[in-house]
Write a protein that holds these residues in place. Structure first.
Motif, PDB file in Angstrom:
ATOM      1  N   GLY A 103     -10.420  30.568 -34.458  1.00  0.00           N
ATOM      2  CA  GLY A 103     -10.766  29.777 -33.285  1.00  0.00           C
ATOM      3  C   GLY A 103     -10.316  28.335 -33.414  1.00  0.00           C
ATOM      4  N   VAL A 104     -10.514  27.766 -34.605  1.00  0.00           N
ATOM      5  CA  VAL A 104     -10.071  26.396 -34.845  1.00  0.00           C
ATOM      6  C   VAL A 104      -8.551  26.304 -34.781  1.00  0.00           C
ATOM      7  CG1 VAL A 104      -9.998  24.547 -36.552  1.00  0.00           C
ATOM      8  CG2 VAL A 104     -12.117  25.831 -36.201  1.00  0.00           C
ATOM      9  N   ILE A 105      -7.862  27.298 -35.359  1.00  0.00           N
ATOM     10  CA  ILE A 105      -6.387  27.288 -35.327  1.00  0.00           C
ATOM     11  C   ILE A 105      -5.884  27.375 -33.892  1.00  0.00           C
ATOM     12  CG2 ILE A 105      -4.320  28.556 -36.001  1.00  0.00           C
ATOM     13  CD1 ILE A 105      -5.754  29.390 -38.539  1.00  0.00           C
ATOM     14  N   ALA A 108      -5.073  27.792 -26.076  1.00  0.00           N
ATOM     15  CA  ALA A 108      -6.322  27.038 -26.064  1.00  0.00           C
ATOM     16  C   ALA A 108      -7.474  27.905 -25.566  1.00  0.00           C
ATOM     17  CB  ALA A 108      -6.170  25.793 -25.187  1.00  0.00           C
ATOM     18  N   ILE A 109      -7.215  28.738 -24.558  1.00  0.00           N
ATOM     19  CA  ILE A 109      -8.254  29.627 -24.033  1.00  0.00           C
ATOM     20  C   ILE A 109      -8.666  30.651 -25.091  1.00  0.00           C
ATOM     21  CG2 ILE A 109      -8.775  31.394 -22.326  1.00  0.00           C
ATOM     22  CD1 ILE A 109      -8.786  28.587 -21.204  1.00  0.00           C
ATOM     23  N   VAL A 147      -3.711  24.370 -32.098  1.00  0.00           N
ATOM     24  CA  VAL A 147      -2.335  24.581 -31.641  1.00  0.00           C
ATOM     25  C   VAL A 147      -2.243  24.480 -30.122  1.00  0.00           C
ATOM     26  CG1 VAL A 147      -0.418  26.224 -31.564  1.00  0.00           C
ATOM     27  CG2 VAL A 147      -1.773  25.986 -33.653  1.00  0.00           C
ATOM     28  N   GLY A 148      -3.176  25.117 -29.435  1.00  0.00           N
ATOM     29  CA  GLY A 148      -3.137  25.098 -27.970  1.00  0.00           C
ATOM     30  C   GLY A 148      -3.309  23.703 -27.397  1.00  0.00           C
ATOM     31  N   ALA A 155     -12.336  31.139 -26.936  1.00  0.00           N
ATOM     32  CA  ALA A 155     -13.047  32.421 -26.934  1.00  0.00           C
ATOM     33  C   ALA A 155     -13.394  32.857 -28.356  1.00  0.00           C
ATOM     34  CB  ALA A 155     -12.187  33.479 -26.248  1.00  0.00           C
ATOM     35  N   LEU A 156     -12.441  32.694 -29.286  1.00  0.00           N
ATOM     36  CA  LEU A 156     -12.709  33.070 -30.673  1.00  0.00           C
ATOM     37  C   LEU A 156     -13.772  32.175 -31.287  1.00  0.00           C
ATOM     38  CD1 LEU A 156      -9.095  33.780 -31.998  1.00  0.00           C
ATOM     39  CD2 LEU A 156     -10.896  35.453 -31.523  1.00  0.00           C
ATOM     40  N   LYS A 157     -13.732  30.892 -30.944  1.00  0.00           N
ATOM     41  CA  LYS A 157     -14.734  29.973 -31.477  1.00  0.00           C
ATOM     42  C   LYS A 157     -16.118  30.319 -30.963  1.00  0.00           C
ATOM     43  CE  LYS A 157     -15.751  26.395 -33.963  1.00  0.00           C
ATOM     44  NZ  LYS A 157     -15.629  26.450 -35.429  1.00  0.00           N
ATOM     45  N   TYR A 158     -16.206  30.753 -29.710  1.00  0.00           N
ATOM     46  CA  TYR A 158     -17.497  31.120 -29.132  1.00  0.00           C
ATOM     47  C   TYR A 158     -18.057  32.378 -29.795  1.00  0.00           C
ATOM     48  CZ  TYR A 158     -20.944  32.671 -25.715  1.00  0.00           C
ATOM     49  OH  TYR A 158     -22.100  33.093 -25.114  1.00  0.00           O
TER      50      TYR A 158
END
Length: 271
Positions: free
Chosen positions: A89-91, A128-129, A95-96, A133-136
């Motif tokens: 999620g951070v990556i 970025a989206i 990048v996004g 989503a992965l971070k959430y």
């Protein structure tokens, strides 16, 4: 700590106990005072000379070459790099957002590369989206304490299931409500007769690799469960052994800080 009068000699000793390896440092300063200071007695004392000022500093410093210890046992630091220990999620966000920022800057001619702005915006937005989503949905890894003697036995004595459990909980996971969610669901039977309600489910706080008194490899799961009692774990001791078996003996108990410990002991005898 003591310091002599201004007209005499002084010794300052400072000791600190914050490490394992003792260090001693001695600093000596020689000073030839002016004549008017040498001629004046100090506070009725005999006339003396401030020619030598000696500082003795004794400190205890941490020896970084030695492994950390806890309860007298050597702990192996977790320094091995793995991509599973990095947050996707951070990556994705990094990048996004970078592509989006540079793309907008190039589009408005604030930054060079306007011919690539459309491409950066096209890829930066979905990245970025996805990163958000992965971070959430991200489930962070739990801390793992590994003793040196347990690490030596892991490859030969730990069962494949114990190795998999360890690897799964010390990495980032996505979409799961908590670590070992499927195992806890079957063992505690959420919402079923004789089970517990889901909001009272235990939460895995950390794991520990250690060696038992009879020399066997053990993986200890430490749970936070404020709504449960020790008896709730003791009633399911056999289920823990069955789910994480074969070749496993389970023991439950109450540990420090109100955590419940589930000890999964490998039946494999070290050679």
């Amino acid at each position: 700590m003591s310091v002599e009068a201004a007209a005499g000699t002084g010794i300052i000793i400072c000791a600190s106990r914050y490490g394992m390896a003792q260090r001693k440092h001695v600093l000596s300063l020689k000073w030839n005072p002016p004549a008017h200071l040498r001629a004046v007695p100090a506070l009725g004392r005999p006339q003396t000379s401030l020619r030598n000022l000696r500082f003795v500093i004794v400190t205890n410093a941490v020896d970084s070459t030695q492994p950390a210890t806890l309860s007298g046992k050597a702990i192996v630091p977790d320094d091995d790099f793995s991509i599973t220990k990095v947050s996707f999620g951070v990556i994705g966000l990094a990048v996004g957002c970078t592509l989006l920022s540079y793309g907008f800057g190039a589009y408005f001619n604030i930054l060079p590369g306007s011919e690539w702005s459309a491409l950066m915006l096209t890829y930066g937005f979905p990245l970025a989206i996805i990163g958000m989503a992965l971070k959430y949905a991200e489930l962070k890894p739990v801390p793992c304490i590994t003793y040196a003697d347990a690490q030596a036995l892991r490859e030969t004595c730990a069962t494949p299931i114990l190795k998999q459990v360890r690897d799964d909980v010390i990495r980032f996971r996505y979409g799961d409500e908590q670590h070992l969610d499927e195992a806890l669901k079957r063992i505690f039977q959420y919402g079923l007769g004789g089970g517990i309600i889901r909001r009272n489910a235990p939460i895995l706080e950390m794991i520990r690799e250690e060696v038992t008194q009879d020399g066997k490899y053990s993986l200890v799961l430490l749970f936070q469960a404020k709504a449960l009692q020790l008896s709730d774990f003791e009633q399911r001791q056999a289920k823990f052994a069955s789910f994480f078996g074969p070749g496993i003996t389970a023991k439950v108990g109450k540990g420090e800080n109100g955590l419940y410990e589930v000890q999964l002991i490998s039946d494999t005898v070290p050679l």
